[in-house]
Each structure stands twice: as C-alpha cells, then as structure tokens.
Design a protein around this motif. Structure first.
Motif, PDB file in Angstrom:
ATOM      1  N   SER A   1      -1.780  -2.345   7.396  1.00 15.65           N
ATOM      2  CA  SER A   1      -1.359  -3.475   8.226  1.00 15.65           C
ATOM      3  C   SER A   1      -0.544  -4.476   7.414  1.00 15.65           C
ATOM      4  O   SER A   1       0.324  -5.159   7.958  1.00 15.65           O
TER       5      SER A   1
ATOM      6  N   ARG B   1       5.056  -5.595   3.664  1.00 11.19           N
ATOM      7  CA  ARG B   1       5.984  -5.272   4.740  1.00 11.19           C
ATOM      8  C   ARG B   1       7.039  -6.361   4.947  1.00 11.19           C
ATOM      9  O   ARG B   1       8.099  -6.112   5.540  1.00 11.19           O
TER      10      ARG B   1
ATOM     11  N   ASP C   1      -2.640   5.656  12.631  1.00 15.72           N
ATOM     12  CA  ASP C   1      -1.488   6.318  13.228  1.00 15.72           C
ATOM     13  C   ASP C   1      -0.681   6.908  12.081  1.00 15.72           C
ATOM     14  O   ASP C   1      -0.015   6.183  11.337  1.00 15.72           O
TER      15      ASP C   1
ATOM     16  N   ALA D   1       2.842   5.991  11.203  1.00 16.45           N
ATOM     17  CA  ALA D   1       3.140   4.703  10.592  1.00 16.45           C
ATOM     18  C   ALA D   1       3.405   4.820   9.092  1.00 16.45           C
ATOM     19  O   ALA D   1       3.919   3.888   8.478  1.00 16.45           O
TER      20      ALA D   1
END
Length: 280
Positions: A64, A193, A274, A277
């Motif tokens: 995340s 990210r 997922d 991802a």
C-alpha cells in the motif's frame, strides 16, 4: 534520498555507482546498511526509507505504501536458501531429521523462511519444532555449537558452510525450481509510491550496468562491508546473485514472484494481495 540495503556483496556491488555519485542525474543517497530482518521491519514503519531492499516474502505487508521496482533485486537459479544440520547421519537428506527440532532462520518474513515453510509443510513429518530468528551470520555458528538443531542460511553461506562442519539437508532453491520451473525470488527493491518510479528504476539499472562495465571499481567498497569474507567468496556471491534479473525482472521474474506469493497466500502464510499490483 534515504535508502536501506544489506552490507552483502551483491547489494553493495549493485548500488556502488549510485552511492558514489557516478550516475548522472541521480540524487545523493543516505545509506543505512541493515540485515534483511531489519529492512523487512523498516518497510512497515510510517517513516521508513524511501527506497530499500526487502524480502519478496515481505511484500504483501507493504504494497500500500511501496511499489516493487523491476530491477536491482535478487532472483536467479541455483541460488536458493539451504537447510543445514551438524555432522552426518545415515541419510543426510532425510527431512525427518528436523521433525520437532529447533531451527534458526534469518527472518520470519524472509523469502528463505517462506520457502522453508512451504517445503516443510510437504516434507517434514509432524512439522518442525521451535523457530528462532537470528542474524544470518550467526546461524552457522549456532548450528555448529549445538545451540539449535538446524539452520536456514542464505547468501555466501552456500560457499562456506562446510568450514563449520555442517551438512546440507536440502537446497530449497532446487526444490522450488523443480516444483515450479521458475527462478527463485529472494530480495526485492521497493520505493515509496509517491516517488518518480521510472526514474528510480533507470538510476538503479544504470548503477548495475556501471558495476558490470567497471568490475574493479566497487571492490574496495564491497570488501569494506563484506563481513570478513575473502575476495573470492565475495566474487562468487556477486556472480550468483547479480544476473539478468537484476536489470529486468521480465516475464519469468514476475511469474516467480506471483507464484511464490500466491502459494503462500493459499497456505495462509501471507496476506492475500492483488498480484497484478506487483507489476507496473
């Protein structure tokens, strides 16, 4: 920019050029040298380094916040973790030798430990006993001295374990490759990210390519962090773990990561994610 990676020869070889300001346009790096168990934990902290090397097995807990870079990490063939025991028996490769025994591992969120758990679930009657986490360079002495019954080792231990009077019970890399036909996904390079990921990948790849083009340039830096390894062992380490997957994961590299984490999720060993991802 803050970065954390291990003092192992493959990591210092890969990042030497960037650390020393030899990659045009790349930002200056503030390096933390840390064992994989520490970086796996750092990646879960709110103020962790912007870029770091962690185990592929730790990815489900950090995706995340961090993205997987397609280069700089450690995958390959013939380079998997080993399970070692002391001395010899009638059958040195009998998995029942560690049934109910104490096993030292380098990290509970390491790829090595994940492979070990997947292998043990299928091969060790009744399962193993206590798991003890310790820095990887302490594991072989602990097995030799009888502090633990077996040890899960990585990196240059592949080349040095006979000097400790130890015996290989199994090569988890060989088991994985035979079972899947895929390379072994060991260490991943991840980045926040919020950062320019394409640039980070380009700078990392350029650092690897500089290291290959100038193999002697990094020697002093590598050996300064090599934890008393000989130059020959350090070179073997680099040759084994720095390969084509280090510049580009490619389809087989991503397939290996997908397979590892998917199998582990099915066994309840890591959170389900997922898998798409992982790939940009």
């Amino acid at each position: 920019m803050n970065i954390a990676f291990s003092p192992c020869p493959n990591d210092t070889f890969v990042f030497h050029a960037w650390v020393h300001g030899l990659i045009p346009g790349a930002p200056e790096l503030n390096v933390t040298y840390a064992d994989i168990d520490i970086t796996n934990t750092l990646a879960t902290k709110r103020n962790g380094p912007e870029v770091m090397k962690i185990s592929y097995a730790a990815l489900p807990w950090v995706l995340s916040e961090y993205a997987l870079l397609p280069c700089g990490g450690a995958l390959g063939r013939g380079c998997g973790p080993l399970v070692l025991t002391k001395g010899r028996s009638a059958d040195n490769s009998d998995p029942s030798l560690i049934s109910g025994k104490t096993v030292a591992v380098p990290s509970e969120r390491s790829t090595a430990y994940l492979l070990f758990r997947l292998w043990a679930a299928k091969n060790v009657p009744g399962g193993v006993g206590q798991i003890v986490v310790m820095p990887f360079h302490e594991i072989m002495p602990a097995v030799r001295d009888g502090l633990v019954d077996a040890g899960l080792v990585i990196h240059e231990a592949r080349f040095t374990y006979p000097t400790y009077g130890l015996t290989m019970l199994t090569d988890l890399g060989n088991w994985w490759e035979a079972d899947t036909g895929l390379p072994i996904p060991l260490g991943a390079i991840i980045a926040k990210r919020s950062l320019p990921l394409d640039d980070l990948a380009r700078w990392t790849r350029a650092s690897v390519e500089y290291a290959w083009a100038n193999p002697d340039a990094s020697r002093d830096y590598v050996m300064a962090h090599a934890q008393e390894l000989s130059h020959d062992v350090a070179k073997q380490h680099i040759d084994l773990y720095v390969n084509s997957y280090t510049t580009n994961l490619g389809e087989s590299g991503y397939a290996a990561v997908f397979s590892l984490l998917d199998r582990a999720s099915e066994e309840g060993l890591v959170p389900q994610i997922d898998l798409a991802a992982l790939k940009p």
